[in-house]
Design an enzyme around this catalytic site. Structure first.
Site, mmCIF file in Angstrom:
data_model
loop_
_atom_site.group_PDB
_atom_site.id
_atom_site.type_symbol
_atom_site.label_atom_id
_atom_site.label_comp_id
_atom_site.label_asym_id
_atom_site.label_seq_id
_atom_site.Cartn_x
_atom_site.Cartn_y
_atom_site.Cartn_z
ATOM 1 N N ASP A 1 0.846 -1.200 0.000
ATOM 2 C CA ASP A 1 0.000 0.000 0.000
ATOM 3 C C ASP A 1 0.874 1.241 0.000
ATOM 4 O O ASP A 1 1.116 1.819 1.046
ATOM 5 C CB ASP A 1 -0.931 -0.041 1.225
ATOM 6 C CG ASP A 1 -2.012 1.009 1.181
ATOM 7 O OD1 ASP A 1 -2.218 1.608 0.124
ATOM 8 O OD2 ASP A 1 -2.655 1.232 2.206
ATOM 9 N N GLU B 1 -3.354 10.433 -0.312
ATOM 10 C CA GLU B 1 -4.530 9.555 -0.378
ATOM 11 C C GLU B 1 -4.922 9.050 0.993
ATOM 12 O O GLU B 1 -6.106 8.856 1.289
ATOM 13 C CB GLU B 1 -4.251 8.367 -1.314
ATOM 14 C CG GLU B 1 -5.475 7.501 -1.618
ATOM 15 C CD GLU B 1 -5.740 6.366 -0.637
ATOM 16 O OE1 GLU B 1 -6.849 5.804 -0.660
ATOM 17 O OE2 GLU B 1 -4.852 6.037 0.172
ATOM 18 N N GLU B 2 -3.920 8.805 1.844
ATOM 19 C CA GLU B 2 -4.204 8.213 3.152
ATOM 20 C C GLU B 2 -4.859 9.206 4.111
ATOM 21 O O GLU B 2 -5.275 8.825 5.198
ATOM 22 C CB GLU B 2 -2.914 7.659 3.779
ATOM 23 C CG GLU B 2 -2.259 6.536 2.980
ATOM 24 C CD GLU B 2 -3.048 5.226 3.034
ATOM 25 O OE1 GLU B 2 -4.147 5.207 3.613
ATOM 26 O OE2 GLU B 2 -2.553 4.235 2.469
HETATM 27 ZN ZN LIG Z 1 -3.648 2.632 -0.443
#
Ligand SMILES: [Zn+2]
Length: 335
Positions: free
Chosen positions: A89, A120-121
């Site tokens: 990830d 994104e996180e």
């Molecule tokens: Zn991700």
């Protein structure tokens, strides 16, 4: 540089959300050295999305994010796995997508773009910024990467983040009748929320609620004047009915502060791939201008965000083939 080496090179550059500048520069330099045209799109003072192309306006794009959750965990490997932060990830995914794109290029396919976002996180500010990029209009299919165990995700739940805040009245704890406990009110509300069955959806599944944070009070001998809890609801419907249900449960006893919301998304099914609905959200809801979304990536979401994050080398290799096959299929005139 082979697939596993590329994965580890990317993992070796710390890029917790907010600190993606170095990995963005490295990716730019690497892709330029391979012959890609690379643009850095500024998102904040030290955050840039990376946008790489081989022609003026690619129809098919690979994308994922460059940021990771904390803490940084340097990569290690054995025969079967690569371990560390970003293994699945999503740095292994970036490596698999670049490898697939290079294979396609070697076969003469240049109608491909690469898009790597920041943040994104946390709040998807990278995705929101790139949604306004002029190349979006020319994109027909965006193959986003997140750990789906190499299955094609045809749906992803939404994410609704909010705070429940209660106010009371401070008093000497020996004289509770003089005060009003914000913590006790909050506990009552949270208990009511736990008893609530929120609307579900046949396709996306169950709407679930995580009470992720709880805070309040001043001292053991003071009736607490303030308390708050942070909730993340995995949406399987639009936001409106869930928010209304929440308002009904709270009944004016607390303030509801919405932090962010992304709704559930349906993605494109493609014949010949294992298909499923995933429970997590992605950048996709924030990039509606980038064509029809697809979602596929190596690794398991169950180890992402943990100290034991890893990706199987065989899954990384398999992902390269799947990305290559998927892009070809989408570019073929019969889709
Ligand atoms: Zn991700």
């Amino acid at each position: 540089m082979d697939l596993f080496e590329l994965t580890q090179r990317l993992m070796n550059i710390p890029s917790t959300s907010g600190e993606e500048e170095a990995v963005g520069y490295w990716l730019r330099d690497h892709l330029q050295s391979l012959g890609w045209s690379v643009e850095l799109q500024k998102v904040s003072e030290n955050q840039n999305n990376v946008i790489a192309t081989l022609n003026d306006a690619p129809r098919v794009w690979f994308s994922t994010h460059m940021d990771t959750v904390p803490p940084f965990i340097p990569p290690t490997e054995d025969d079967q796995k690569i371990y560390g932060r970003g293994a699945c990830d999503a740095k292994g995914i970036i490596a698999a997508q670049i490898t697939a794109a290079e294979r396609l290029r070697a076969e003469g396919v240049t109608d491909i773009g690469l898009l790597y976002t920041v943040e994104e996180e946390r709040s998807s500010t990278g995705a929101k910024a790139v949604n306004l990029h002029p190349l979006a209009a020319k994109c027909e299919y965006m193959i986003n990467g997140e750990p789906t165990d190499n299955d094609l995700a045809i749906g992803s739940k939404g994410s609704f983040r909010l705070m429940i805040k209660t106010c009371g009245k401070a008093a000497h704890s020996a004289y509770p009748e003089q005060g009003d406990s914000a913590i006790e009110t909050l506990l009552d509300i949270l208990n009511d929320i736990r008893q609530t069955r929120f609307q579900h959806d046949g396709f996306f599944g169950e709407t679930t609620v995580n009470i992720g944070t709880i805070e309040g009070g001043l001292a053991l001998n003071i009736i607490p004047p303030r308390a708050e809890a942070g909730l993340l609801i995995r949406l399987t419907t639009k936001r409106e009915p869930i928010e209304q249900a929440l308002i009904n449960v709270v009944r004016g006893r607390a303030e509801i502060e919405v932090l962010s919301c992304s709704e559930p998304v349906k993605m494109m099914p493609v014949e010949g791939f294992n298909q499923k609905v995933v429970r997590f959200t992605t950048d996709i809801p924030h990039m509606p201008n980038w064509g029809r979304p697809l979602l596929l990536g190596p690794g398991s979401i169950l180890v992402a965000h943990t100290k034991d994050e890893f990706v199987l080398k065989k899954d990384l290799k398999e992902a390269v083939g799947l990305y290559e096959h998927l892009a070809k299929k989408l570019l073929s005139p019969t889709v």
